[in-house]
Scaffold this motif. Structure first.
Motif, PDB file in Angstrom:
ATOM      1  N   UNK A   1       0.648  -1.245  -0.105  1.00 17.18           N
ATOM      2  CA  UNK A   1      -0.040  -0.023   0.049  1.00 17.18           C
ATOM      3  C   UNK A   1       0.829   1.275   0.259  1.00 17.18           C
ATOM      4  N   UNK A   2       0.601   2.222  -0.654  1.00 19.37           N
ATOM      5  CA  UNK A   2       0.996   3.477  -0.725  1.00 19.37           C
ATOM      6  C   UNK A   2       0.183   4.380  -0.055  1.00 19.37           C
ATOM      7  N   UNK A   3       0.361   4.926   0.971  1.00 17.52           N
ATOM      8  CA  UNK A   3      -0.635   5.501   1.881  1.00 17.52           C
ATOM      9  C   UNK A   3       0.089   6.862   2.430  1.00 17.52           C
ATOM     10  N   UNK A   4      -0.937   7.656   3.207  1.00 13.97           N
ATOM     11  CA  UNK A   4      -0.567   9.011   3.735  1.00 13.97           C
ATOM     12  C   UNK A   4      -1.337   8.954   5.192  1.00 13.97           C
ATOM     13  N   UNK A   5      -0.522   9.345   6.188  1.00 16.34           N
ATOM     14  CA  UNK A   5      -0.983   9.459   7.552  1.00 16.34           C
ATOM     15  C   UNK A   5      -1.115  10.961   7.794  1.00 16.34           C
ATOM     16  N   UNK A   6      -2.318  11.489   7.949  1.00 14.85           N
ATOM     17  CA  UNK A   6      -2.585  12.899   8.129  1.00 14.85           C
ATOM     18  C   UNK A   6      -1.913  13.839   6.705  1.00 14.85           C
ATOM     19  N   UNK A   7      -1.091  14.613   7.152  1.00 13.43           N
ATOM     20  CA  UNK A   7      -0.398  15.344   6.171  1.00 13.43           C
ATOM     21  C   UNK A   7       1.047  15.049   6.107  1.00 13.43           C
ATOM     22  N   UNK A   8       1.371  13.786   6.521  1.00 15.40           N
ATOM     23  CA  UNK A   8       2.817  13.655   6.333  1.00 15.40           C
ATOM     24  C   UNK A   8       3.145  12.800   5.004  1.00 15.40           C
ATOM     25  N   UNK A   9       4.439  12.790   4.633  1.00 15.44           N
ATOM     26  CA  UNK A   9       4.799  12.240   3.273  1.00 15.44           C
ATOM     27  C   UNK A   9       4.283  10.887   3.096  1.00 15.44           C
ATOM     28  N   UNK A  10       3.929  10.609   1.957  1.00 18.12           N
ATOM     29  CA  UNK A  10       3.360   9.207   1.488  1.00 18.12           C
ATOM     30  C   UNK A  10       4.397   8.075   1.954  1.00 18.12           C
ATOM     31  N   UNK A  11       3.977   7.054   2.352  1.00 18.14           N
ATOM     32  CA  UNK A  11       4.885   5.940   2.445  1.00 18.14           C
ATOM     33  C   UNK A  11       4.271   4.610   1.995  1.00 18.14           C
ATOM     34  N   UNK A  12       5.360   3.825   1.616  1.00 20.42           N
ATOM     35  CA  UNK A  12       4.769   2.321   1.079  1.00 20.42           C
ATOM     36  C   UNK A  12       5.149   1.119   2.078  1.00 20.42           C
TER      37      UNK A  12
ATOM     38  N   UNK B   1      -8.315   6.546  12.445  1.00 22.21           N
ATOM     39  CA  UNK B   1      -8.075   5.447  13.274  1.00 22.21           C
ATOM     40  C   UNK B   1      -7.197   6.116  14.747  1.00 22.21           C
ATOM     41  N   UNK B   2      -7.450   5.664  15.632  1.00 19.77           N
ATOM     42  CA  UNK B   2      -6.838   5.797  16.841  1.00 19.77           C
ATOM     43  C   UNK B   2      -5.303   5.210  17.012  1.00 19.77           C
ATOM     44  N   UNK B   3      -4.267   6.000  17.021  1.00 21.43           N
ATOM     45  CA  UNK B   3      -2.988   5.668  17.435  1.00 21.43           C
ATOM     46  C   UNK B   3      -2.730   5.246  18.702  1.00 21.43           C
ATOM     47  N   UNK B   4      -1.694   4.646  18.902  1.00 20.92           N
ATOM     48  CA  UNK B   4      -1.162   4.077  20.362  1.00 20.92           C
ATOM     49  C   UNK B   4      -1.440   5.007  21.356  1.00 20.92           C
ATOM     50  N   UNK B   5      -1.221   6.281  20.944  1.00 22.55           N
ATOM     51  CA  UNK B   5      -1.149   7.369  21.895  1.00 22.55           C
ATOM     52  C   UNK B   5      -2.614   8.064  22.208  1.00 22.55           C
ATOM     53  N   UNK B   6      -3.574   7.411  21.574  1.00 24.90           N
ATOM     54  CA  UNK B   6      -4.971   7.787  21.476  1.00 24.90           C
ATOM     55  C   UNK B   6      -5.465   8.937  20.486  1.00 24.90           C
ATOM     56  N   UNK B   7      -4.495   9.550  19.908  1.00 22.42           N
ATOM     57  CA  UNK B   7      -4.908  10.599  19.043  1.00 22.42           C
ATOM     58  C   UNK B   7      -5.844   9.947  17.741  1.00 22.42           C
ATOM     59  N   UNK B   8      -6.567  10.684  17.176  1.00 24.08           N
ATOM     60  CA  UNK B   8      -7.153  10.296  15.977  1.00 24.08           C
ATOM     61  C   UNK B   8      -6.383  10.679  14.864  1.00 24.08           C
ATOM     62  N   UNK B   9      -6.053   9.783  13.984  1.00 27.13           N
ATOM     63  CA  UNK B   9      -5.207  10.042  12.666  1.00 27.13           C
ATOM     64  C   UNK B   9      -6.084   9.711  11.510  1.00 27.13           C
ATOM     65  N   UNK B  10      -6.013  10.281  10.380  1.00 26.67           N
ATOM     66  CA  UNK B  10      -6.398   9.896   9.168  1.00 26.67           C
ATOM     67  C   UNK B  10      -5.421   9.347   8.113  1.00 26.67           C
ATOM     68  N   UNK B  11      -5.854   8.114   7.764  1.00 32.02           N
ATOM     69  CA  UNK B  11      -5.066   7.236   7.012  1.00 32.02           C
ATOM     70  C   UNK B  11      -5.675   7.320   5.531  1.00 32.02           C
ATOM     71  N   UNK B  12      -4.978   7.696   4.428  1.00 32.16           N
ATOM     72  CA  UNK B  12      -5.475   7.851   3.064  1.00 32.16           C
ATOM     73  C   UNK B  12      -4.700   6.914   2.043  1.00 32.16           C
ATOM     74  N   UNK B  13      -5.421   6.056   1.575  1.00 30.71           N
ATOM     75  CA  UNK B  13      -4.841   4.913   0.650  1.00 30.71           C
ATOM     76  C   UNK B  13      -4.411   5.641  -0.496  1.00 30.71           C
TER      77      UNK B  13
END
Length: 140
Positions: free
Chosen positions: A67-78, A115-127
């Motif tokens: 998967x190539x995806x982005x979490x919040x506004x971070x750089x895309x990762x695979x 999704x909720x990260x391990x720290x409890x913060x809600x993050x947005x993951x986009x494929x």
């Protein structure tokens, strides 16, 4: 896991029958050792559309897919979505038992999930894109 879109609905996900069975067994076995991870995975499995392996549409993120995806506004990762024994973050192999791995399961390009990260913060993951798993990885 909070897995709702901005409209408050979870994105539709599809899982191959053989993978659903194997992942359900994994969640059951994990329930006592790591109830949070087991619950996250079970919640995704419960809401999934289950299809015969031969009818899985290309472009759906399944075990062994990249998967190539982005979490919040971070750089895309695979990364490759794998079973826990094959996980190795240094090789971009993410376990389906992590919050990111469970969130990726069954999605396709263009879908997003909160999704909720391990720290409890809600993050947005986009494929962004899904690259098919080699046949050998799908069968393992």
């Amino acid at each position: 896991m909070t897995a709702k879109t901005k409209s408050g609905r979870r994105p539709a996900i599809t899982i191959a029958r053989s993978e659903h069975e194997r992942l359900s067994n994994l969640a059951d076995r994990l329930a006592e050792r790591d109830p949070h991870a087991a619950e996250q995975l079970a919640a995704e499995l419960d809401r999934a559309k289950i299809v015969d392996d031969a009818r899985m549409a290309p472009g759906i993120l399944r075990m062994g897919s990249f998967a190539e995806f982005r979490i919040d506004d971070e750089a895309p990762q695979t990364a490759e979505l794998v079973f826990p024994g094959d996980a190795d973050i240094s090789r971009q192999r993410i376990s389906v038992l992590t919050p990111v791995g469970a969130a990726l399961l069954g999605l396709s390009a263009g879908q997003s999930i909160d999704w909720a990260g391990r720290d409890g913060r809600v993050r947005r993951l986009s494929v962004i894109a899904v690259h098919a798993a080699p046949q050998a990885a799908q069968a393992s």
